[in-house]
Design an enzyme around this catalytic site. Structure first.
Site, short mmCIF file in Angstrom:
data_model
loop_
_atom_site.label_atom_id
_atom_site.label_comp_id
_atom_site.label_asym_id
_atom_site.label_seq_id
_atom_site.Cartn_x
_atom_site.Cartn_y
_atom_site.Cartn_z
N LYS A 74 0.83 -1.21 0.00
CA LYS A 74 0.00 0.00 0.00
C LYS A 74 0.87 1.27 0.00
CE LYS A 74 -3.91 -2.28 2.33
NZ LYS A 74 -4.91 -2.18 3.44
N HIS A 125 -2.11 -5.42 1.47
CA HIS A 125 -3.39 -6.10 1.24
C HIS A 125 -3.14 -7.55 0.89
CE1 HIS A 125 -7.34 -7.09 -0.45
NE2 HIS A 125 -6.67 -7.69 -1.43
N GLU A 145 -9.35 -10.13 -7.98
CA GLU A 145 -8.44 -9.02 -7.67
C GLU A 145 -7.21 -9.03 -8.57
OE1 GLU A 145 -9.76 -8.80 -2.96
OE2 GLU A 145 -7.70 -9.31 -3.47
N ASN A 184 -2.04 0.03 6.89
CA ASN A 184 -1.52 -1.24 7.40
C ASN A 184 -0.65 -1.99 6.39
OD1 ASN A 184 -3.53 -2.09 5.73
ND2 ASN A 184 -4.75 -3.13 7.28
N TYR A 224 -12.32 -1.93 -3.52
CA TYR A 224 -12.84 -2.16 -2.17
C TYR A 224 -14.36 -1.99 -2.09
CZ TYR A 224 -8.24 -2.41 0.12
OH TYR A 224 -6.98 -2.79 0.55
#
Ligand code: ADP
Ligand code: MG
Length: 143
Positions: free
Chosen positions: A11, A117, A128, A114, A51
């Site tokens: 990310k 993913h 995805e 965080n 998302y």
């Protein structure tokens, strides 16, 4: 796509912190093979599509803003039992609750930012992966 693959994204916080190499090393040492990889920047709309399952959640706006705030590094990873093993490697969504030694425990600052993913099912891994990579960009098909 075979069930031995998962879709990971380093990310924007991972990229900003200069941790691309360190996190990929961690992933490879755990036995995952990188079979597709790129650097890209999502728009808020593209992040929102990725998302979409979370569109009713209170953090959705913040999530789309964060995921489009800078470059990210999507990857397709291959390993036996890839989806479950990768979720185990990265740890709980909230780094404060993640087990010692997991990627999120080691590197993440907050539940929103965080670091990484990981797909949550074989079916979603396939969906995805196709969000970022045409089949022609997955290593087995590059010869
Ligand atoms: P995971 O990434 O572990 O599969 P989820 O699918 O539940 O977690 O959530 C997707 C992403 O949304 C998380 O990785 C995180 O970046 C963000 N997120 C989840 N819960 C929260 C929250 N309570 N507050 C802010 N951001 C969140
Ligand atoms: Mg999830």
């Amino acid at each position: 796509m075979a069930s031995n693959r998962t879709l990971a994204i380093l990310k924007p916080d991972c990229v900003r912190k200069g941790l691309i190499g360190e996190v990929i090393t961690h992933i490879q040492k755990a036995g995952f093979k990188v079979v597709a990889l790129k650097m890209t920047r999502l728009t808020a709309a593209t992040a929102g599509g990725f998302y979409a399952v979370h569109s009713e959640r209170p953090f959705y706006g913040e999530l789309c803003e964060f995921m489009s705030s800078g470059a990210c590094v999507p990857m397709v990873l291959e390993k036996e039992n890839a989806v479950a093993d990768f979720r185990k490697l990265i740890g709980a969504t909230n780094p404060a609750e993640a087990a010692d030694g997991t990627v999120r425990k080691l590197y993440a600052d907050s539940v929103g930012e965080n670091i990484v993913h990981g797909s949550d099912s074989d079916e979603n891994a396939e969906i995805e992966a196709s969000y970022f990579f045409p089949k022609s960009e997955i290593v087995a098909n590059l010869a």
